[in-house]
Design a protein around this motif. Structure first.
Motif, PDB file in Angstrom:
ATOM      1  N   GLY A   1     -39.625 -12.781  13.329  1.00  0.00           N
ATOM      2  CA  GLY A   1     -40.839 -11.625  13.712  1.00  0.00           C
ATOM      3  C   GLY A   1     -42.507 -11.852  13.090  1.00  0.00           C
ATOM      4  N   SER A   2     -42.954 -12.882  12.496  1.00  0.00           N
ATOM      5  CA  SER A   2     -43.644 -13.633  12.616  1.00  0.00           C
ATOM      6  C   SER A   2     -44.123 -14.134  13.790  1.00  0.00           C
ATOM      7  N   HIS A   3     -46.138 -13.955  13.408  1.00  0.00           N
ATOM      8  CA  HIS A   3     -46.426 -14.287  14.390  1.00  0.00           C
ATOM      9  C   HIS A   3     -48.319 -14.918  13.220  1.00  0.00           C
ATOM     10  N   TRP A   4     -48.193 -16.055  13.850  1.00  0.00           N
ATOM     11  CA  TRP A   4     -49.027 -17.174  12.864  1.00  0.00           C
ATOM     12  C   TRP A   4     -50.054 -17.391  14.155  1.00  0.00           C
ATOM     13  N   SER A   5     -51.549 -17.815  13.798  1.00  0.00           N
ATOM     14  CA  SER A   5     -52.540 -17.606  14.384  1.00  0.00           C
ATOM     15  C   SER A   5     -53.505 -18.453  13.611  1.00  0.00           C
ATOM     16  N   VAL A   6     -53.665 -19.205  13.762  1.00  0.00           N
ATOM     17  CA  VAL A   6     -55.348 -20.156  13.418  1.00  0.00           C
ATOM     18  C   VAL A   6     -56.473 -20.541  14.410  1.00  0.00           C
ATOM     19  N   ILE A   7     -57.441 -20.686  13.364  1.00  0.00           N
ATOM     20  CA  ILE A   7     -58.989 -21.386  14.297  1.00  0.00           C
ATOM     21  C   ILE A   7     -59.666 -22.131  12.922  1.00  0.00           C
ATOM     22  N   ASN A   8     -59.916 -23.340  13.669  1.00  0.00           N
ATOM     23  CA  ASN A   8     -60.510 -24.400  12.674  1.00  0.00           C
ATOM     24  C   ASN A   8     -61.881 -24.348  12.823  1.00  0.00           C
ATOM     25  N   PHE A   9     -62.891 -25.047  12.373  1.00  0.00           N
ATOM     26  CA  PHE A   9     -64.187 -24.967  12.156  1.00  0.00           C
ATOM     27  C   PHE A   9     -64.616 -26.262  12.230  1.00  0.00           C
ATOM     28  N   PHE A  10     -65.252 -26.961  13.066  1.00  0.00           N
ATOM     29  CA  PHE A  10     -66.340 -28.172  12.951  1.00  0.00           C
ATOM     30  C   PHE A  10     -67.593 -28.215  12.911  1.00  0.00           C
ATOM     31  N   ASP A  11     -68.218 -28.078  14.150  1.00  0.00           N
ATOM     32  CA  ASP A  11     -69.423 -27.980  13.139  1.00  0.00           C
ATOM     33  C   ASP A  11     -70.656 -26.936  13.817  1.00  0.00           C
ATOM     34  N   GLN A  12     -69.685 -25.855  13.612  1.00  0.00           N
ATOM     35  CA  GLN A  12     -70.561 -23.963  13.529  1.00  0.00           C
ATOM     36  C   GLN A  12     -71.428 -23.928  12.400  1.00  0.00           C
TER      37      GLN A  12
ATOM     38  N   GLY B   1     -50.951  -3.202  18.304  1.00  0.00           N
ATOM     39  CA  GLY B   1     -51.125  -3.594  19.612  1.00  0.00           C
ATOM     40  C   GLY B   1     -49.240  -4.171  20.312  1.00  0.00           C
ATOM     41  N   PHE B   2     -48.933  -4.740  18.871  1.00  0.00           N
ATOM     42  CA  PHE B   2     -47.609  -5.603  19.370  1.00  0.00           C
ATOM     43  C   PHE B   2     -46.654  -4.525  19.622  1.00  0.00           C
ATOM     44  N   GLY B   3     -46.755  -2.547  18.830  1.00  0.00           N
ATOM     45  CA  GLY B   3     -45.280  -1.469  19.357  1.00  0.00           C
ATOM     46  C   GLY B   3     -44.518  -1.927  18.466  1.00  0.00           C
ATOM     47  N   ILE B   4     -44.313  -3.086  17.004  1.00  0.00           N
ATOM     48  CA  ILE B   4     -43.624  -2.768  16.496  1.00  0.00           C
ATOM     49  C   ILE B   4     -43.751  -2.368  14.793  1.00  0.00           C
ATOM     50  N   PRO B   5     -43.417  -2.385  13.476  1.00  0.00           N
ATOM     51  CA  PRO B   5     -44.530  -2.035  12.559  1.00  0.00           C
ATOM     52  C   PRO B   5     -44.844  -3.203  12.199  1.00  0.00           C
ATOM     53  N   VAL B   6     -45.768  -3.443  11.300  1.00  0.00           N
ATOM     54  CA  VAL B   6     -46.314  -4.647  10.156  1.00  0.00           C
ATOM     55  C   VAL B   6     -45.846  -4.276   9.432  1.00  0.00           C
TER      56      VAL B   6
ATOM     57  N   SER C   1     -61.272 -23.453   8.041  1.00  0.00           N
ATOM     58  CA  SER C   1     -59.879 -22.836   8.741  1.00  0.00           C
ATOM     59  C   SER C   1     -59.405 -21.463   8.128  1.00  0.00           C
ATOM     60  N   SER C   2     -59.265 -20.378   9.470  1.00  0.00           N
ATOM     61  CA  SER C   2     -58.514 -18.839   8.954  1.00  0.00           C
ATOM     62  C   SER C   2     -57.609 -19.534   9.701  1.00  0.00           C
ATOM     63  N   GLY C   3     -56.636 -18.455   9.006  1.00  0.00           N
ATOM     64  CA  GLY C   3     -55.528 -18.332   9.688  1.00  0.00           C
ATOM     65  C   GLY C   3     -54.707 -16.553   9.918  1.00  0.00           C
ATOM     66  N   TRP C   4     -54.124 -15.937  10.541  1.00  0.00           N
ATOM     67  CA  TRP C   4     -54.239 -14.601  10.679  1.00  0.00           C
ATOM     68  C   TRP C   4     -51.970 -14.769  10.905  1.00  0.00           C
ATOM     69  N   PHE C   5     -51.700 -14.121   9.973  1.00  0.00           N
ATOM     70  CA  PHE C   5     -49.726 -14.474   9.518  1.00  0.00           C
ATOM     71  C   PHE C   5     -49.567 -12.682   9.605  1.00  0.00           C
ATOM     72  N   PHE C   6     -48.631 -12.242  11.025  1.00  0.00           N
ATOM     73  CA  PHE C   6     -48.248 -11.116  11.079  1.00  0.00           C
ATOM     74  C   PHE C   6     -47.128 -11.344  10.498  1.00  0.00           C
ATOM     75  N   VAL C   7     -46.311 -10.082   9.100  1.00  0.00           N
ATOM     76  CA  VAL C   7     -44.433 -10.243   9.042  1.00  0.00           C
ATOM     77  C   VAL C   7     -44.364  -9.263   9.994  1.00  0.00           C
ATOM     78  N   LEU C   8     -43.665  -8.860  10.776  1.00  0.00           N
ATOM     79  CA  LEU C   8     -43.249  -7.693  12.174  1.00  0.00           C
ATOM     80  C   LEU C   8     -41.670  -7.775  12.118  1.00  0.00           C
ATOM     81  N   ASP C   9     -41.636  -6.087  11.904  1.00  0.00           N
ATOM     82  CA  ASP C   9     -40.668  -5.119  11.313  1.00  0.00           C
ATOM     83  C   ASP C   9     -39.590  -5.782  12.616  1.00  0.00           C
ATOM     84  N   TYR C  10     -38.859  -7.040  12.793  1.00  0.00           N
ATOM     85  CA  TYR C  10     -38.253  -7.376  14.698  1.00  0.00           C
ATOM     86  C   TYR C  10     -36.952  -6.436  14.666  1.00  0.00           C
TER      87      TYR C  10
END
Length: 962
Positions: free
Chosen positions: A63-74, A97-102, A244-253
């Motif tokens: 039930g996890s969803h992990w997304s991350v972005i990396n910065f270089f020259d910003q 938007g996932f439609g299930i409890p976060v 870098s910055s990441g967002w980790f969703f723990v969803l009740d699958y």
């Protein structure tokens, strides 16, 4: 308005017929409405089960969803604005938007990697390269950890020093202790940045899905600061650039259902598009463990829907037939009125319109009530554990969705059209034609004139032939079900066979009835004589009822056979694949060198010691296995999957199994039907000679080996030893003789000799002459023994068990498999509805028949027949019509089961199905079936007998005079 009032009055006058027609419509809409409701519920459960399985196998929370972005020259300003926008996007759009409890939304920040040195210059070693690290932060981090040493860090700098948390592994890697001040060094650092670890932490709960890495190994080279400190000092002021910055969703699958799967996929796509548009395709990364499971889930969902529709087709045909029969009865009672109206100038469309308004009213009411009834029926189906078997089970997530009303509307429309057919046919007849039809009771039914019985039987037999041909190709070539296109209509042909066979036997039945009449025409008593005359001369009147009962009983028998067969074959497949109730594997003492110890992260691992070509094992005692609680028998089973052999000039590889024949025969599970003789006869055959072996038929055919030949077998660098072939077997516990999926190319002749091969011999000879290696321990448990008792016994013993195969646990898991649950539920529901409809149709038909024969029964009473004789005549008439129809239904249902139930093995992979699929019948299933039908008939006859007893002779005769 006047027309509407007239229609309502007509419906009230025929209230019993109209009520029966409405009941059929209601059941049709409810049954069709259950399909999308039950599909959604069972598919939702299937998805959750699949996700639970993936978690067990991969140890990754699905039930996890992990997304991350990396910065270089910003620039710092652009990074700050982008992070603020993406944080808002994740909280306001992605999370809902996932439609299930976060459960958790963990925002992770990381600075660029920098080097550090000790504030105390004396501790710095100029010869050693400076270690590198990064600062990281996590939202709500303090709620999920506990300190093993030190204290929590401050949210603000303390005397210009940033306080941090570390893991025990980080302290070891950096060779530091708590409260050591470190100076971070990098050209992009603004000013002087000092950090000081003040606390060591571990996870508060071992199974907390908050942490992406359950072992926290990714934190072994980092220092953790509070989220507030990171935001104010690094994100806002940029003292160290954010890398870098990441967002980790723990969803009740567990709350994921069919209705929100698409929302999950759409939100995942939205997150990907938003992040890649913000930083570019190569600066964003995503990890969504559930995606693979969901993708395979859609394929399984399609198969399950096809299976459910196919199982419901016979019941839908029966319901359509019922509605046609009741509509025909309604029209028959009004044929005289219709004929009079036609003779007086009424147009056909006007008469049909009055029936159409009546049908629309009933269809609309059925559509309004049907889906909610279907919802309640679906809740009951969740407890099905077999055909007409119910158990306590967790409630399925059922919802009344739009598809239920859509499907219900289609069913109501079909029912409406079905009710108009008799009316359309009746309006074609004038008053003269109607009187002619009344004088011809024994007309040939339409389906016999059109030879529909022969046509449907031909289609059904052709469908059976094509399916069997494709099934042989699948098994012979080791193909998957999807490799050959299987027409879903294959599941419809059983219903066609039932209809065709039933109609064909009804075509022959009048001749059989005449034969019975002719044989005893000089001896029959008056009551029997009158009954034979009544049934023989008015046979066409009973055709609808008899076909209806044949369909009901045959579908019930077929449903019972299908459910029992699939349940039993599933259990047999699991027992055969495992071999015994419990299979244990343990670690044996050996001289294999230990694995090299793991060094610090990033360090070069020390080379492992070379593994010797031959590993020497020490066999542990076997007695502790026999003394485990609940063990009835135990056996040593040695399995060598890739043993090599040669016989004459032929060679190859086969699975080599070593056993103690006596213990193995007592312990292993094996069905007797698979071999020409019982398994213990084969075991006794080789028991007298330690050189004796059994070989599989695949080996005998592919390498031209026969009993009496000498075969040399072994493995590794050991010398192959001679064995003497005593027998050839097709099957053996755990052995699958079918080719592996995809292993055979139809165009390549050599690949067709790729079926697995087996050699079974004595374990003692293999250990003495080939080598001593770990074997499996197979256990047979005593009846009533729980696996919990066995596990407790294993835990208390000194057995170093590394693997347990629990057949009972596998059987429970199979019982909860969505495919079996759907099959049992659909077949049970279909049969219950069939019985209800059959009872209503049976009772309705005979009530109307008795009312129509009131004058005849009154005359019979007047000429001297007693009530008992009238009841016996009625019972005999029931026997010659309903009884014969039930017998035909039983025969046709059994025949259809034996011919068409094997088609359901397509729900599995037939090429890997061992033991072979076999149709199974059990007395308990037919006891339930026949007792239900028997109770229905007894209640019906009781009601009819009561009606006969209420006949007044003078009223009947007065009615005849009128």
């Amino acid at each position: 308005m006047a027309l509407f009032v007239m229609i309502i009055r007509k419906m009230v006058q025929n209230k019993w017929l109209v009520s029966s027609l409405f009941f059929g419509m209601l059941m049709t809409v409810a049954l069709v409405g259950t399909m999308p409701i039950y599909s959604e519920a069972i598919l939702s459960r299937m998805l959750v089960k699949d996700l639970e399985t993936s978690q067990t196998e991969s140890a990754v929370y699905p039930g996890s969803h992990w997304s991350v972005i990396n910065f270089f020259d910003q620039s710092e300003q652009k990074r700050r604005a982008l992070l603020a926008r993406l944080d808002g996007f994740m909280q306001t759009q992605a999370a809902p938007g996932f439609g299930i409890p976060v459960e958790e939304l963990v925002t992770e920040r990381r600075t660029k990697s920098v080097t550090f040195s000790f504030e105390e210059s004396a501790r710095n070693d100029p010869k050693r390269s400076k270690p590198s690290t990064s600062l990281r932060s996590f939202t709500d981090f303090a709620k999920h950890i506990k300190l093993t040493d030190g204290r929590m860090p401050s949210d603000k700098p303390v005397n210009g020093v940033y306080e941090t948390l570390v893991t025990e592994r980080a302290l070891t890697n950096f060779k530091i202790v708590l409260d050591t001040v470190l100076v971070l060094e990098d050209p992009k650092i603004k000013g002087t940045v000092k950090i000081k670890p003040v606390g060591v932490f571990v996870k508060k709960e071992d199974d907390d899905p908050y942490f992406r890495d359950p072992l926290l190994s990714d934190l072994g080279n980092s220092f953790i600061v509070t989220d507030a400190l990171f935001q104010s000092e690094f994100t806002a002021q940029g003292k160290i650039p954010v890398s870098s910055s990441g967002w980790f969703f723990v969803l009740d699958y567990t709350k994921m259902e069919l209705r929100n799967v698409q929302s999950f996929l759409d939100t995942n796509k939205l997150i990907k598009n938003t992040l890649t548009a913000s930083v570019g395709r190569y600066q964003a990364d995503f990890k969504v463990p559930a995606l693979h499971t969901i993708e395979s889930y859609f394929a399984r969902a399609t198969k399950l829907r096809t299976l459910m529709w196919s199982l419901n087709v016979p019941v839908l045909i029966m319901l359509g037939f019922y509605m046609f029969m009741v509509s025909n009865l309604i029209v028959d009672r009004q044929r005289n009125e219709i004929a009079v109206l036609r003779s007086r100038g009424a147009a056909r469309w006007q008469i049909v319109a009055s029936f159409a308004v009546e049908g629309l009213l009933l269809s609309a009411a059925a559509l309004a009530l049907g889906p909610p009834i279907g919802l309640k029926l679906t809740e009951v189906l969740g407890a099905s554990n077999g055909f007409l078997e119910f158990v306590q089970r967790a409630r399925m997530p059922v919802h009344l969705n739009s598809d239920a009303y859509l499907y219900g509307a289609l069913a109501a429309a079909a029912s409406f059209l079905m009710t108009l057919i008799p009316a359309l046919l009746a309006t074609r007849v004038t008053i003269v034609g109607h009187k002619q039809q009344l004088a011809r009771f024994n007309k040939t039914p339409l389906w016999h004139k059109a030879f529909l019985d022969v046509l449907t039987l031909g289609i059904a037999i052709y469908g059976l032939y094509t399916f069997r041909t494709k099934l042989k190709d699948i098994q012979k070539l080791g193909l998957n079900v999807d490799d050959l296109r299987i027409d879903p209509l294959q599941f419809v042909v059983p219903a066609l066979f039932v209809v065709g066979a039933g109609l064909l036997l009804l075509r022959v039945y009048p001749y059989a009835l005449r034969l019975v009449y002719w044989i005893g025409r000089k001896w029959w008593p008056p009551s029997l004589y009158a009954t034979l005359i009544q049934v023989g001369r008015s046979n066409s009147q009973y055709q609808f009822l008899m076909v209806f009962l044949i369909l009901t009983i045959a579908i019930g028998v077929f449903s019972a056979g299908a459910a029992r067969t699939l349940n039993n074959n599933t259990e047999d497949r699991i027992r055969y694949a495992n071999g015994a109730d419990v299979v244990l594997e343990s670690e044996w003492p050996n001289d294999k060198p230990p694995p090299a110890p793991a060094g610090p992260q990033g360090a070069i691992a020390a080379p492992a010691a070379p593994v010797p070509s031959v590993v020497h094992y020490l066999e542990p005692p076997f007695d502790p296995y026999m003394k485990l609680p609940g063990v009835e028998a135990a056996a040593k089973v040695f399995v060598k999957p890739e043993a090599s052999f040669y016989v004459g000039e032929a060679n190859g590889s086969a699975t080599l199994i070593g056993i103690d024949s006596d213990d193995f025969g007592r312990t292993a599970w094996f069905p007797e039907r698979l071999l020409p003789y019982p398994l213990y006869d084969y075991l006794n055959l080789i028991a007298s000679d330690s050189r004796a072996v059994l070989i599989s038929r695949t080996l005998a055919e592919q390498r031209k080996v026969k009993p009496g030949d000498t075969i040399y077998a072994g493995w590794g660098e050991t010398d192959k030893q001679p064995f003497l072939v005593y027998g050839v077997i097709d099957y053996f516990p755990t052995f699958n003789p079918n080719p592996p999926l995809g292993s055979i190319d139809a165009a390549d002749e050599q690949s067709k000799d790729n079926a697995p091969m087996l050699i079974v011999g004595h374990l003692s000879r293999m250990q003495l002459q080939l080598g001593l290696e770990p074997y499996q321990v197979w256990l047979k448990l005593k009846p009533g023994t729980t696996t919990e008792e066995l596990y407790q016994g294993i835990a208390k013993s000194d057995l170093n068990v590394t693997r347990i195969v629990n057949t009972r646990a596998d059987l429970v898991k199979a019982k909860n498999d969505p495919f079996l649950m759907a099959l049992n539920g659909v077949l049970t529901l279909g049969f219950i509805i069939s019985i209800l409809i059959s009872f209503v149709g049976f009772l309705l038909y005979w009530v109307l028949s008795l009312k129509g024969r009131t004058l005849q029964n009154g005359i019979l009473r007047a000429v001297g027949l007693s009530l008992r004789q009238l009841v016996s005549m009625l019972a005999l008439e029931q026997l010659l019509t309903s009884g014969v129809a039930i017998l035909i239904g039983v025969f046709v249902g059994n025949l259809a089961s034996r011919l068409y139930v094997p088609n359901f093995q397509i729900a599995f992979n037939p090429s890997s199905l061992v033991p072979p699929f076999q149709v199974v019948f059990k007395a308990i299933d037919f006891l339930r079936l026949y007792s239900t039908v028997g109770i229905m008939l007894l209640i019906g006859i009781g009601i009819l007998s009561y009606m006969l007893s209420r006949i007044r002779v003078h009223q009947a005769l007065k009615l005849g005079e009128d």
